[in-house]
Motif scaffolding. Structure first.
Motif, PDB file in Angstrom:
ATOM      1  N   UNK A 290       0.828  -1.209   0.000  1.00 25.08           N
ATOM      2  CA  UNK A 290       0.000   0.000   0.000  1.00 25.08           C
ATOM      3  C   UNK A 290       0.859   1.255   0.000  1.00 25.08           C
ATOM      4  N   UNK A 291       1.878   1.279   0.857  1.00 26.48           N
ATOM      5  CA  UNK A 291       2.741   2.464   0.926  1.00 26.48           C
ATOM      6  C   UNK A 291       3.570   2.640  -0.346  1.00 26.48           C
ATOM      7  N   UNK A 292       4.023   1.531  -0.907  1.00 24.38           N
ATOM      8  CA  UNK A 292       4.792   1.626  -2.147  1.00 24.38           C
ATOM      9  C   UNK A 292       3.946   2.228  -3.261  1.00 24.38           C
ATOM     10  N   UNK A 293       2.705   1.783  -3.344  1.00 21.33           N
ATOM     11  CA  UNK A 293       1.833   2.305  -4.407  1.00 21.33           C
ATOM     12  C   UNK A 293       1.379   3.730  -4.104  1.00 21.33           C
ATOM     13  N   UNK A 294       1.136   3.996  -2.834  1.00 24.24           N
ATOM     14  CA  UNK A 294       0.642   5.330  -2.462  1.00 24.24           C
ATOM     15  C   UNK A 294       1.708   6.404  -2.675  1.00 24.24           C
ATOM     16  N   UNK A 295       2.987   6.037  -2.441  1.00 23.47           N
ATOM     17  CA  UNK A 295       4.051   7.034  -2.523  1.00 23.47           C
ATOM     18  C   UNK A 295       5.016   6.807  -3.679  1.00 23.47           C
ATOM     19  N   UNK A 296       4.578   6.075  -4.689  1.00 20.93           N
ATOM     20  CA  UNK A 296       5.358   5.974  -5.910  1.00 20.93           C
ATOM     21  C   UNK A 296       6.604   5.127  -5.817  1.00 20.93           C
ATOM     22  N   UNK A 297       6.562   4.061  -5.036  1.00 17.97           N
ATOM     23  CA  UNK A 297       7.716   3.162  -4.923  1.00 17.97           C
ATOM     24  C   UNK A 297       7.449   1.838  -5.621  1.00 17.97           C
ATOM     25  N   UNK A 298       6.372   1.786  -6.399  1.00 18.08           N
ATOM     26  CA  UNK A 298       5.933   0.503  -6.964  1.00 18.08           C
ATOM     27  C   UNK A 298       5.819   0.596  -8.483  1.00 18.08           C
ATOM     28  N   UNK A 299       6.675  -0.117  -9.201  1.00 22.66           N
ATOM     29  CA  UNK A 299       6.634  -0.258 -10.649  1.00 22.66           C
ATOM     30  C   UNK A 299       6.684   1.068 -11.392  1.00 22.66           C
ATOM     31  N   UNK A 300       5.557   1.760 -11.504  1.00 24.52           N
ATOM     32  CA  UNK A 300       5.485   2.947 -12.358  1.00 24.52           C
ATOM     33  C   UNK A 300       6.192   4.163 -11.772  1.00 24.52           C
ATOM     34  N   UNK A 301       6.530   4.106 -10.489  1.00 26.72           N
ATOM     35  CA  UNK A 301       7.182   5.225  -9.824  1.00 26.72           C
ATOM     36  C   UNK A 301       6.282   6.445  -9.717  1.00 26.72           C
ATOM     37  N   UNK A 302       4.966   6.239  -9.850  1.00 30.46           N
ATOM     38  CA  UNK A 302       3.988   7.321  -9.761  1.00 30.46           C
ATOM     39  C   UNK A 302       3.039   7.068  -8.598  1.00 30.46           C
ATOM     40  N   UNK A 303       2.884   8.009  -7.662  1.00 32.98           N
ATOM     41  CA  UNK A 303       1.966   7.821  -6.540  1.00 32.98           C
ATOM     42  C   UNK A 303       0.546   7.527  -7.032  1.00 32.98           C
ATOM     43  N   UNK A 304      -0.116   6.575  -6.412  1.00 30.98           N
ATOM     44  CA  UNK A 304      -1.461   6.196  -6.801  1.00 30.98           C
ATOM     45  C   UNK A 304      -2.480   6.698  -5.780  1.00 30.98           C
ATOM     46  N   UNK A 305      -3.702   6.875  -6.216  1.00 33.84           N
ATOM     47  CA  UNK A 305      -4.767   7.332  -5.334  1.00 33.84           C
ATOM     48  C   UNK A 305      -5.270   6.167  -4.484  1.00 33.84           C
ATOM     49  N   UNK A 306      -5.887   6.523  -3.347  1.00 32.62           N
ATOM     50  CA  UNK A 306      -6.444   5.502  -2.470  1.00 32.62           C
ATOM     51  C   UNK A 306      -7.443   4.621  -3.218  1.00 32.62           C
ATOM     52  N   UNK A 307      -8.238   5.230  -4.082  1.00 29.02           N
ATOM     53  CA  UNK A 307      -9.280   4.493  -4.804  1.00 29.02           C
ATOM     54  C   UNK A 307      -8.683   3.441  -5.729  1.00 29.02           C
ATOM     55  N   UNK A 308      -7.595   3.788  -6.404  1.00 26.45           N
ATOM     56  CA  UNK A 308      -6.945   2.852  -7.311  1.00 26.45           C
ATOM     57  C   UNK A 308      -6.398   1.640  -6.557  1.00 26.45           C
ATOM     58  N   UNK A 309      -5.804   1.897  -5.400  1.00 24.64           N
ATOM     59  CA  UNK A 309      -5.252   0.805  -4.587  1.00 24.64           C
ATOM     60  C   UNK A 309      -6.375  -0.060  -4.039  1.00 24.64           C
ATOM     61  N   UNK A 310      -7.452   0.581  -3.585  1.00 26.35           N
ATOM     62  CA  UNK A 310      -8.587  -0.143  -3.001  1.00 26.35           C
ATOM     63  C   UNK A 310      -9.233  -1.079  -4.019  1.00 26.35           C
ATOM     64  N   UNK A 311      -9.389  -0.612  -5.252  1.00 27.18           N
ATOM     65  CA  UNK A 311     -10.023  -1.438  -6.289  1.00 27.18           C
ATOM     66  C   UNK A 311      -9.221  -2.707  -6.557  1.00 27.18           C
TER      67      UNK A 311
END
Length: 349
Positions: A290-311
């Motif tokens: 969750x933190x990697x995706x939220x703060x841009x540490x996951x694959x694309x290097x772009x922070x993701x929104x809560x909604x995108x992670x939740x889905x």
């Protein structure tokens, strides 16, 4: 309101002489002439002179001298290595109104009377302050309460006075931290002036216990101390604390707002990633994801929104937000324990 710490312009001359005075005093040999003069005076007015001197010695011995010890203090050339740079720096520094005070209300101008310290200057001042306290403590152990040496007492008091002056200079140079944090916490119940006044207490304490040998800037530690204190003492601060639980979170949450600029994308973003990577291992796999995706540490290097992670995880947006906050709360203790340096983002503070 700010005079105790912020307005020391009248002491600018003595500050420029502080380094030289400290260096000369540190090289001086234990005196005997003062003791002889006291004994001579004691024969003339025995009770008053000796009793006054003893009270003075007793007061010094009962005073707690708190300092942050460094291995450098016990080296043979400690005085020269620490006080020579201090001497030079004190001649260069000149308390006055800084450029940042332009446009600031006149009664806040004293908060900007000392310019920001560079890292090298900060190291010299902190080491000098603590070394003077250390030397005062060492001299205090030599005091004979039955027959105190007035010269030793003078040297101890002067070292403590100079250390206090250095402390005040460091505080003055960092009062902007209090101002920047106070701006975000002002509300009907807490005026800006009251918050700035309250914020000086944790700043003073932070200066007194900060360990410069760890290699970090004081602004990082000072911001932690001030924010934690004010977040607990103000209603608006307690509300922010639930969302922005740490300096890492405040900075990381700001990535989405500033990542479009070259500065935030190239500098701040990398700095935040580095801090998070150092402590992510303290979390379980889902929290790390969750933190990697939220703060841009996951694959694309772009922070993701809560909604995108939740889905993708099949949970609610609110649940992702709660897990994010809980994870950051757990990481905060690790970050404080390791004294990691968090990049400054004035816009967020």
């Amino acid at each position: 309101m700010y005079s105790a710490v912020a307005d020391n312009s009248s002491e600018s001359e003595s500050f420029s002489e502080l380094g030289a005075r400290a260096l000369v005093a540190d090289q001086a040999k234990p005196c005997q002439c003062e003791l002889l003069s006291v004994k001579k005076a004691a024969r003339i007015k025995k009770y008053c002179v000796t009793r006054e001197l003893q009270k003075r010695a007793e007061k010094i011995c009962s005073t707690e001298i708190e300092y942050v010890f460094s291995d450098h203090f016990v080296q043979a050339d400690a005085g020269e290595q620490i006080l020579q740079p201090l001497h030079k720096l004190c001649l260069e520094l000149n308390p006055g109104i800084d450029e940042e005070s332009e446009g600031v209300a006149i009664h806040y101008a004293p908060l900007y009377s000392v310019p920001l310290l560079e890292k090298e200057q900060e190291v010299i001042l902190f080491k000098g302050m603590n070394y003077l306290k250390y030397r005062a403590a060492v001299l205090r152990d030599t005091i004979d309460l039955k027959s105190p040496c007035v010269g030793v007492l003078d040297r101890i008091e002067q070292k403590l006075k100079d250390a206090h002056r250095l402390r005040d200079y460091i505080i003055q140079a960092n009062l902007r931290l209090v101002v920047s944090i106070a701006k975000s916490l002002t509300d009907r119940a807490n005026s800006f002036e009251e918050i700035v006044s309250d914020g000086q207490m944790p700043l003073i304490r932070a200066v007194e216990i900060f360990d410069i040998d760890r290699g970090n800037r004081f602004s990082t530690y000072g911001t932690w101390a001030i924010r934690n204190f004010l977040f607990r003492s103000t209603k608006k601060g307690r509300k922010y604390r639930k969302t922005f639980v740490s300096g890492v979170e405040s900075a990381a949450m700001g990535l989405s707002d500033f990542r479009s600029t070259p500065r935030s994308h190239e500098s701040y973003h990398r700095s935040i990633q580095k801090v998070l990577k150092q402590v992510l291992h303290t979390l379980d796999e889902r929290e790390q994801l969750i933190l990697k995706r939220r703060f841009g540490l996951y694959q694309s290097d772009t922070p993701e929104k809560f909604r995108e992670i939740a889905d993708d995880l099949g949970i609610s947006t609110e649940r992702v937000r709660q897990l994010t906050i809980r994870s950051l709360q757990r990481m905060r203790d690790v970050i404080e324990e390791q004294n990691l340096e968090i990049p400054e983002i004035p816009e967020i503070i």
